[in-house]
Enzyme design. Sequence first.
Site, PDB file in Angstrom:
ATOM      1  N   TYR A 140      -8.746  14.725  -6.425  1.00 13.18           N
ATOM      2  CA  TYR A 140      -8.187  13.580  -7.952  1.00 13.18           C
ATOM      3  C   TYR A 140      -7.508  15.063  -8.450  1.00 13.18           C
ATOM      4  O   TYR A 140      -6.058  14.472  -8.336  1.00 13.18           O
ATOM      5  CB  TYR A 140      -9.071  12.705  -8.408  1.00 13.18           C
ATOM      6  CG  TYR A 140      -8.478  12.056  -9.950  1.00 13.18           C
ATOM      7  CD1 TYR A 140      -7.828  11.277  -9.195  1.00 13.18           C
ATOM      8  CD2 TYR A 140      -8.706  12.788 -11.224  1.00 13.18           C
ATOM      9  CE1 TYR A 140      -7.145  10.046 -10.060  1.00 13.18           C
ATOM     10  CE2 TYR A 140      -7.600  11.592 -11.984  1.00 13.18           C
ATOM     11  CZ  TYR A 140      -6.991  10.740 -11.216  1.00 13.18           C
ATOM     12  OH  TYR A 140      -6.475  10.117 -12.747  1.00 13.18           O
ATOM     13  N   ILE A 179      -8.405   7.343 -20.765  1.00 14.19           N
ATOM     14  CA  ILE A 179      -8.044   5.819 -21.097  1.00 14.19           C
ATOM     15  C   ILE A 179      -8.657   5.021 -20.934  1.00 14.19           C
ATOM     16  O   ILE A 179      -9.338   4.888 -20.644  1.00 14.19           O
ATOM     17  CB  ILE A 179      -6.588   5.869 -20.807  1.00 14.19           C
ATOM     18  CG1 ILE A 179      -5.270   6.638 -20.546  1.00 14.19           C
ATOM     19  CG2 ILE A 179      -5.602   4.558 -20.906  1.00 14.19           C
ATOM     20  CD1 ILE A 179      -5.415   7.347 -21.901  1.00 14.19           C
ATOM     21  N   LYS A 196      -3.592  15.226  -8.515  1.00 17.54           N
ATOM     22  CA  LYS A 196      -2.646  15.412  -9.801  1.00 17.54           C
ATOM     23  C   LYS A 196      -2.508  16.592 -10.013  1.00 17.54           C
ATOM     24  O   LYS A 196      -0.497  16.753 -11.507  1.00 17.54           O
ATOM     25  CB  LYS A 196      -3.869  14.260 -11.323  1.00 17.54           C
ATOM     26  CG  LYS A 196      -4.117  13.347 -11.151  1.00 17.54           C
ATOM     27  CD  LYS A 196      -3.479  12.684 -10.853  1.00 17.54           C
ATOM     28  CE  LYS A 196      -3.463  10.905 -10.258  1.00 17.54           C
ATOM     29  NZ  LYS A 196      -2.448   9.798 -10.763  1.00 17.54           N
ATOM     30  N   ASN A 206       0.830  -1.521   0.053  1.00 14.02           N
ATOM     31  CA  ASN A 206      -0.019   0.257   0.002  1.00 14.02           C
ATOM     32  C   ASN A 206       0.714   1.282   0.093  1.00 14.02           C
ATOM     33  O   ASN A 206       1.839   1.376   1.004  1.00 14.02           O
ATOM     34  CB  ASN A 206      -0.710   0.077   1.284  1.00 14.02           C
ATOM     35  CG  ASN A 206      -1.766   1.586   1.775  1.00 14.02           C
ATOM     36  OD1 ASN A 206      -1.600   2.640   0.359  1.00 14.02           O
ATOM     37  ND2 ASN A 206      -2.439   1.476   2.502  1.00 14.02           N
ATOM     38  N   VAL A 207       1.165   1.946  -0.948  1.00 13.52           N
ATOM     39  CA  VAL A 207       1.995   2.911  -1.236  1.00 13.52           C
ATOM     40  C   VAL A 207       1.793   4.378  -0.167  1.00 13.52           C
ATOM     41  O   VAL A 207       2.172   5.277  -0.168  1.00 13.52           O
ATOM     42  CB  VAL A 207       1.591   3.737  -2.583  1.00 13.52           C
ATOM     43  CG1 VAL A 207       2.406   2.699  -3.464  1.00 13.52           C
ATOM     44  CG2 VAL A 207       0.312   4.150  -2.842  1.00 13.52           C
ATOM     45  N   ASN A 237       2.719   5.002 -10.276  1.00 15.29           N
ATOM     46  CA  ASN A 237       1.443   4.838 -11.696  1.00 15.29           C
ATOM     47  C   ASN A 237       0.084   4.678 -10.360  1.00 15.29           C
ATOM     48  O   ASN A 237      -0.486   5.003 -10.959  1.00 15.29           O
ATOM     49  CB  ASN A 237       1.612   3.862 -12.335  1.00 15.29           C
ATOM     50  CG  ASN A 237       0.225   3.197 -12.430  1.00 15.29           C
ATOM     51  OD1 ASN A 237      -0.403   3.717 -13.692  1.00 15.29           O
ATOM     52  ND2 ASN A 237      -0.485   2.446 -12.237  1.00 15.29           N
ATOM     53  N   SER A 272      -2.110  13.971 -14.875  1.00 17.08           N
ATOM     54  CA  SER A 272      -3.652  13.621 -15.296  1.00 17.08           C
ATOM     55  C   SER A 272      -4.204  15.367 -16.071  1.00 17.08           C
ATOM     56  O   SER A 272      -3.524  15.968 -15.984  1.00 17.08           O
ATOM     57  CB  SER A 272      -4.448  13.178 -14.673  1.00 17.08           C
ATOM     58  OG  SER A 272      -5.571  13.639 -15.633  1.00 17.08           O
ATOM     59  N   ALA A 277      -7.015  17.791  -7.775  1.00 14.67           N
ATOM     60  CA  ALA A 277      -5.644  18.083  -6.214  1.00 14.67           C
ATOM     61  C   ALA A 277      -4.278  17.264  -6.281  1.00 14.67           C
ATOM     62  O   ALA A 277      -3.550  17.755  -6.447  1.00 14.67           O
ATOM     63  CB  ALA A 277      -6.722  18.319  -4.879  1.00 14.67           C
TER      64      ALA A 277
END
Length: 254
Positions: free
Chosen positions: A160, A193, A164, A59-60, A86, A147, A162
């Site tokens: 999200y 994608i 990226k 878990n990063v 990623n 993104s 914030a």
Amino acid sequence: MRLKDKVCLITGGAAGIGKATAQRFAEEGAIVVICDVNREAGEALVKELGEPACFYAVNVADRAEVQAWVDDVVRRFGRVDVLVNNAGITRDALFVKVKDGELVKQMEESAFDQVIDINLKGVFNCAQAVAPFMIRQGGGVILNASSVVGLYGNVGQTNYVATKAGVIGMTKVWARELGRYNIRVNAVAPGFIATEMVQKMPEEILAGMKAKTPLGRLGDPRDIANAYLWLASDEASFVHGATISVDGGIVMGT
């Protein structure tokens, strides 16, 4: 064989863009080391790739897990040449929703925190874990997943977006700080994608995504993997501190 014998770490490597990147790097001769929270999918992928590819359940957002992962990779292979940050999640919701002057819904704090922890702090954790090893070995490459929404914003994605946008900022800082050690740092900003997750969306949503993309289609995960491959290779040896959009020419909001 542009990455022959390079030790390449890929977070969130069990599916989607991460999986395509692992496959593409392996095709180019890399020693692929993926981490993910999905053990079943991760182990299936490394079985497909064959030795010396390997999988770690990490878990990063957990700094101790990240450090233990990187330390073990260095013990096992002696170096870390490339990190692809990623791993990422979404927890979409409107910032606030008001009806007849009354607040009826808003993005939950827990949803904000979860996305920040994985998408932003996770990138920080992994990059900070590999940087000392890269400095000692005389160089390396760190690639961060941003993104197009980090550039343009998007409705319902305060958390999200914030992260990226933050990734782009961290990429610029690390480029300034780490360039002197021959560590190149860049970001990739994908558009829409066709990952497994996206393809499960309703057809009308997919049609809207395609309509916003001048090339008239969704990107393939390998489109992003190819960008990572180029940035990881010596062909991009003078590309540093950049954010590369791979988005089919998307124009947000049109």
